[in-house]
Design a protein around this motif. Structure first.
Motif, short mmCIF file in Angstrom:
data_model
loop_
_atom_site.label_atom_id
_atom_site.label_comp_id
_atom_site.label_asym_id
_atom_site.label_seq_id
_atom_site.Cartn_x
_atom_site.Cartn_y
_atom_site.Cartn_z
N LEU A 140 -8.10 9.12 -4.67
CA LEU A 140 -8.65 7.86 -4.17
C LEU A 140 -7.56 6.79 -4.24
O LEU A 140 -6.90 6.64 -5.26
N ALA A 141 -7.41 6.06 -3.16
CA ALA A 141 -6.45 4.96 -3.12
C ALA A 141 -7.13 3.74 -2.53
O ALA A 141 -7.62 3.79 -1.39
N THR A 142 -7.18 2.66 -3.28
CA THR A 142 -7.83 1.44 -2.80
C THR A 142 -7.25 0.24 -3.53
O THR A 142 -6.83 0.34 -4.69
N GLU A 196 -8.34 -0.53 -15.93
CA GLU A 196 -9.53 0.32 -15.85
C GLU A 196 -9.29 1.60 -15.09
O GLU A 196 -9.75 2.68 -15.50
N HIS A 197 -8.57 1.51 -13.97
CA HIS A 197 -8.44 2.67 -13.10
C HIS A 197 -7.04 3.30 -13.10
O HIS A 197 -6.91 4.50 -12.89
N CYS A 198 -6.01 2.50 -13.30
CA CYS A 198 -4.64 2.99 -13.15
C CYS A 198 -3.79 2.62 -14.37
O CYS A 198 -2.84 1.80 -14.26
N PRO A 199 -4.08 3.18 -15.52
CA PRO A 199 -3.36 2.79 -16.75
C PRO A 199 -1.97 3.43 -16.87
O PRO A 199 -1.17 2.99 -17.69
N GLU A 200 -1.67 4.46 -16.09
CA GLU A 200 -0.41 5.18 -16.24
C GLU A 200 0.59 4.75 -15.17
O GLU A 200 0.21 4.22 -14.13
N VAL A 201 1.87 5.02 -15.43
CA VAL A 201 2.95 4.63 -14.53
C VAL A 201 3.84 5.85 -14.29
O VAL A 201 4.35 6.45 -15.26
N GLU A 202 4.04 6.23 -13.01
CA GLU A 202 4.93 7.36 -12.75
C GLU A 202 6.38 6.89 -12.87
O GLU A 202 6.70 5.73 -12.62
N ARG A 203 7.28 7.82 -13.22
CA ARG A 203 8.60 7.42 -13.71
C ARG A 203 9.61 7.11 -12.60
O ARG A 203 10.64 6.50 -12.88
N TRP A 204 9.36 7.54 -11.36
CA TRP A 204 10.37 7.36 -10.32
C TRP A 204 10.31 5.98 -9.67
O TRP A 204 11.30 5.29 -9.57
N GLY A 208 7.63 3.65 -10.44
CA GLY A 208 6.82 2.72 -11.20
C GLY A 208 5.44 2.49 -10.62
O GLY A 208 4.82 1.45 -10.86
N THR A 209 4.92 3.46 -9.86
CA THR A 209 3.61 3.33 -9.25
C THR A 209 2.51 3.52 -10.30
O THR A 209 2.55 4.45 -11.10
N ARG A 210 1.52 2.64 -10.30
CA ARG A 210 0.39 2.74 -11.22
C ARG A 210 -0.58 3.80 -10.71
O ARG A 210 -0.86 3.90 -9.52
#
Length: 677
Positions: free
Chosen positions: A123-125, A132-140, A142-144
């Motif tokens: 889901l992307a919105t 609440e919905h996007c607590p993590e960050v990908e390492r390349w 910085g996308t939540r």
């Protein structure tokens, strides 16, 4: 709504269903999933249809056999990929493109794998929050994002739809509309090439005079009411294909409506009405697209634009259906209006707030200089006042009094094919206004003397965008064929130099372009345009562009030898001599002449003739053009301030100084622009 294999690599394949939802749909993901798995149930519990498989195979076979040549890079990449799949050498081309052996058991086995146990939901919105919905960050980058197990409620409801009995599903009314595809009425049956005239096919499209007799008779009453001949209210240009040997055709129709051109309100209403027509034809158009037929309906500042392309055999069927819907759409239903309003409001809002800075600069330049140009903010404001009731009767206002011009090109014989194709549009295209009743287009001659400048300064519309944008346009001369050629030659020499200096050496930004421009009106202007998008203050960017242009144009006028300039002439000639690779490419070249109402189909040949003139004579005239037109050309420049420069107090002070003394007019807002116009 789209579905199909999203990845087929190294023995693994993912079947993906993608749903683009409205804002209301974002809160109904559970319901969307129920609908999807109810259809999966229908698919899994129905016998595999061999007839449907044969239809799919037929379409894939046609698309492979008659596909147009792609660009070389894509072809090489695709072939290399196919070779890595260890396909037999005789199937490297056809293997990925066609459907091969019918095996009902294997089809059923794959279908049975569509379960919640194998499901991944993405889901992307914009409504999601970081905590609440996007607590993590990908390492390349910085996308939540957030990840977790499928909610139990969703899993239970969706599996219930997939495994439920017919009695349970019958309790939900909307599920009764789900059905496997019916036979596609648009699959082409006639794929034969039409016989060509014994005398050969003309090199360029020609105007059809007189029009086919059946078309003349059908339109006679409308034209009588307009007190003119049919040819005065409908012009058709035609060329039968003799190069590409494909059973395909392209047809474009521009429908000019005085009512649409009367006001911005009418133009926006026309656009909304066209979107409503397209929305109600969505289900119908899907079958056409699967079978290789395409259409679009959109509104312009002066009317409607109809586009059709695909296999010639069933093209009239699609055209007739679209025309009938255009006539029948006298009112827009509440349901359709809700969908159209949501999509158009989002699109206009995005256009008004999130355009790239250089696009905003070009928009304001057009708003100053072009007669029918408006800004995205004006379109948004006008659309926000539009109601469903205002779309009632738009069809009659648009189509009741109109003038039309069309170009048909492809595998269609002039007699009787041309008449049959055009008659399919008659329910909608019944023009009754002569061409001389159309409102004229126009572009402004910039004021001031040699080197003068109209300067527009704007703040960027997106506060999160760090970059600003600058355009500097030189209005060199009237838009004659020779003047346009000289502008293109100047760009051929200076284009790469501009990039090397302003992008590579001065590091102004990632977007640095020098391009020739022509208004495309026949009575407009032509010249050069520099575009830079940068985090630096636009006033500083503007000064650097101006400094580079001044030196570059002087060097162009007197610093290059005949031999050096001759190399650039040959390079431009090579571009102009390049033949179109696809029917769509050739059609596009010809349609630009119709759309701009010049009808000069031999233009490219005449451009080549100009460049092939005796070299010494050509270069003398070119240098005179640079010295007499480009160097002293009046200019219009637009500076769009980005967030990075706006945050710098030191750079902000630079904005108070005009980039050069020739800035005769400075504009900052819409009221300034309107007064200037």
């Amino acid at each position: 709504l789209m579905a199909g294999p999203a990845m087929d690599e190294a023995g693994a394949c993912i079947f993906e269903v993608m749903v683009h939802m409205t804002e209301a749909g974002e809160s109904e993901v559970l319901l969307v999933g129920e609908c999807l798995f109810a259809y999966v149930r229908l698919l899994q519990q129905s016998p595999v249809s061999e007839e449907l498989w044969k239809e799919i195979r037929c379409v894939e076979e046609m698309n492979f056999r008659f596909r147009s040549v792609s660009d070389p890079v894509s072809v090489v990449s695709s072939l290399a990929h196919s070779m890595q799949d260890k396909l037999p050498i005789e199937k490297v081309l056809s293997g990925p493109a066609k459907v091969w052996d019918y095996d009902a058991a294997e089809i059923a086995e794959v279908s049975a794998m569509l379960t919640c146990a194998r499901l991944r939901v993405v889901l992307a919105t914009k409504s999601f929050t970081e905590q609440e919905h996007c607590p993590e960050v990908e390492r390349w980058y910085g996308t939540r994002y957030g990840a977790g197990r499928l909610p139990t409620e969703w899993h239970k409801a969706w599996e219930a739809r997939r495994t439920g009995g017919a009695d349970e599903l019958a309790k939900t009314a909307w599920l009764q509309d789900l059905a496997l595809p019916m036979p596609n009425p648009f699959v082409a049956e006639d794929l034969e090439l039409k016989p060509r005239p014994p005398s050969g096919v003309p090199q360029h499209p020609r105007r059809v005079v007189p029009l086919p007799s059946a078309l003349e008779r059908a339109m006679a009453s409308e034209c009588a009411a307009a007190a003119g001949a049919v040819g005065r209210v409908l012009q058709v240009y035609f060329r039968q294909d003799d190069k590409f040997d494909l059973p395909k055709a392209c047809l474009n129709v521009d429908i000019y409506s005085p009512w649409c051109a009367e006001s911005l309100e009418n133009r926006v209403a026309s656009s909304a009405w066209a979107q409503a027509v397209a929305e109600e034809l969505n289900e119908f158009a899907y079958d056409a697209e699967v079978a290789g037929l395409y259409y679009s309906l959109s509104a312009s500042s002066r009317g409607l634009c109809l586009r059709f392309a695909g296999y010639h055999d069933k093209l009239p069927v699609l055209m007739r259906k679209v025309a009938e819907k255009m006539v029948a759409m006298q009112e827009v239903s509440e349901h359709t209006w809700t969908l159209v309003q949501t999509v158009m409001l989002r699109n206009f809002s995005n256009m008004a707030t999130t355009k790239q800075p250089y696009q905003q600069a070009m928009e304001w330049e057009q708003r100053c200089a072009m007669k029918t140009a408006v800004t995205a903010a004006e379109l948004l404001e006008c659309f926000q006042k539009l109601t469903r009731e205002k779309l009632t009767g738009v069809s009659k206002k648009l189509l009741g009094q109109c003038y039309a011009e069309a170009l048909l090109q492809g595998n269609v014989a002039e007699d009787p094919g041309l008449g049959e194709v055009m008659e399919a549009l008659l329910p909608a295209v019944r023009p009754a206004v002569a061409a001389d009743a159309l409102p004229a287009l126009g572009s402004a001659a910039l004021p001031g003397g040699a080197g003068s400048c109209v300067l527009v300064r704007r703040e960027g519309t997106n506060p999160k965008e760090q970059n600003g944008g600058v355009t500097v346009t030189l209005q060199a001369a009237e838009e004659t064929l020779k003047n346009v050629v000289f502008c293109e030659l100047a760009n051929q020499v200076l284009g790469q130099r501009c990039f090397d200096e302003l992008r590579t050496k001065q590091q102004l930004g990632y977007i640095v372009v020098l391009q020739p421009y022509a208004d495309g009106l026949g009575t407009g202007f032509c010249g050069l345009r520099a575009i830079v998008q940068s985090e630096k203050h636009p006033a500083e960017v503007h000064r650097r562009i101006d400094a580079w242009l001044a030196a570059a144009l002087v060097d162009l006028a007197s610093g290059l030898s005949d031999e050096q300039l001759g190399e650039y002439v040959e390079a431009l000639l090579a571009v102009k001599r390049e033949k179109p690779k696809k029917l769509a490419d050739e059609f596009g070249r010809n349609w630009s002449e119709v759309a701009q109402r010049r009808f000069h189909f031999g233009r490219r040949g005449e451009v080549i003739e100009v460049l092939e003139r005796p070299r010494a004579e050509l270069l003398v005239e070119f240098r005179a053009f640079v010295s007499g037109c480009l160097i002293p050309a009046p200019r219009i420049a637009v500076e769009v301030l980005g967030a990075a420069a706006a945050a710098s107090a030191a750079e902000a002070a630079e904005a108070e100084t005009a980039p050069y003394e020739g800035a005769t007019v400075t504009l900052s807002g819409l009221q300034d622009v309107k007064a200037f116009r």
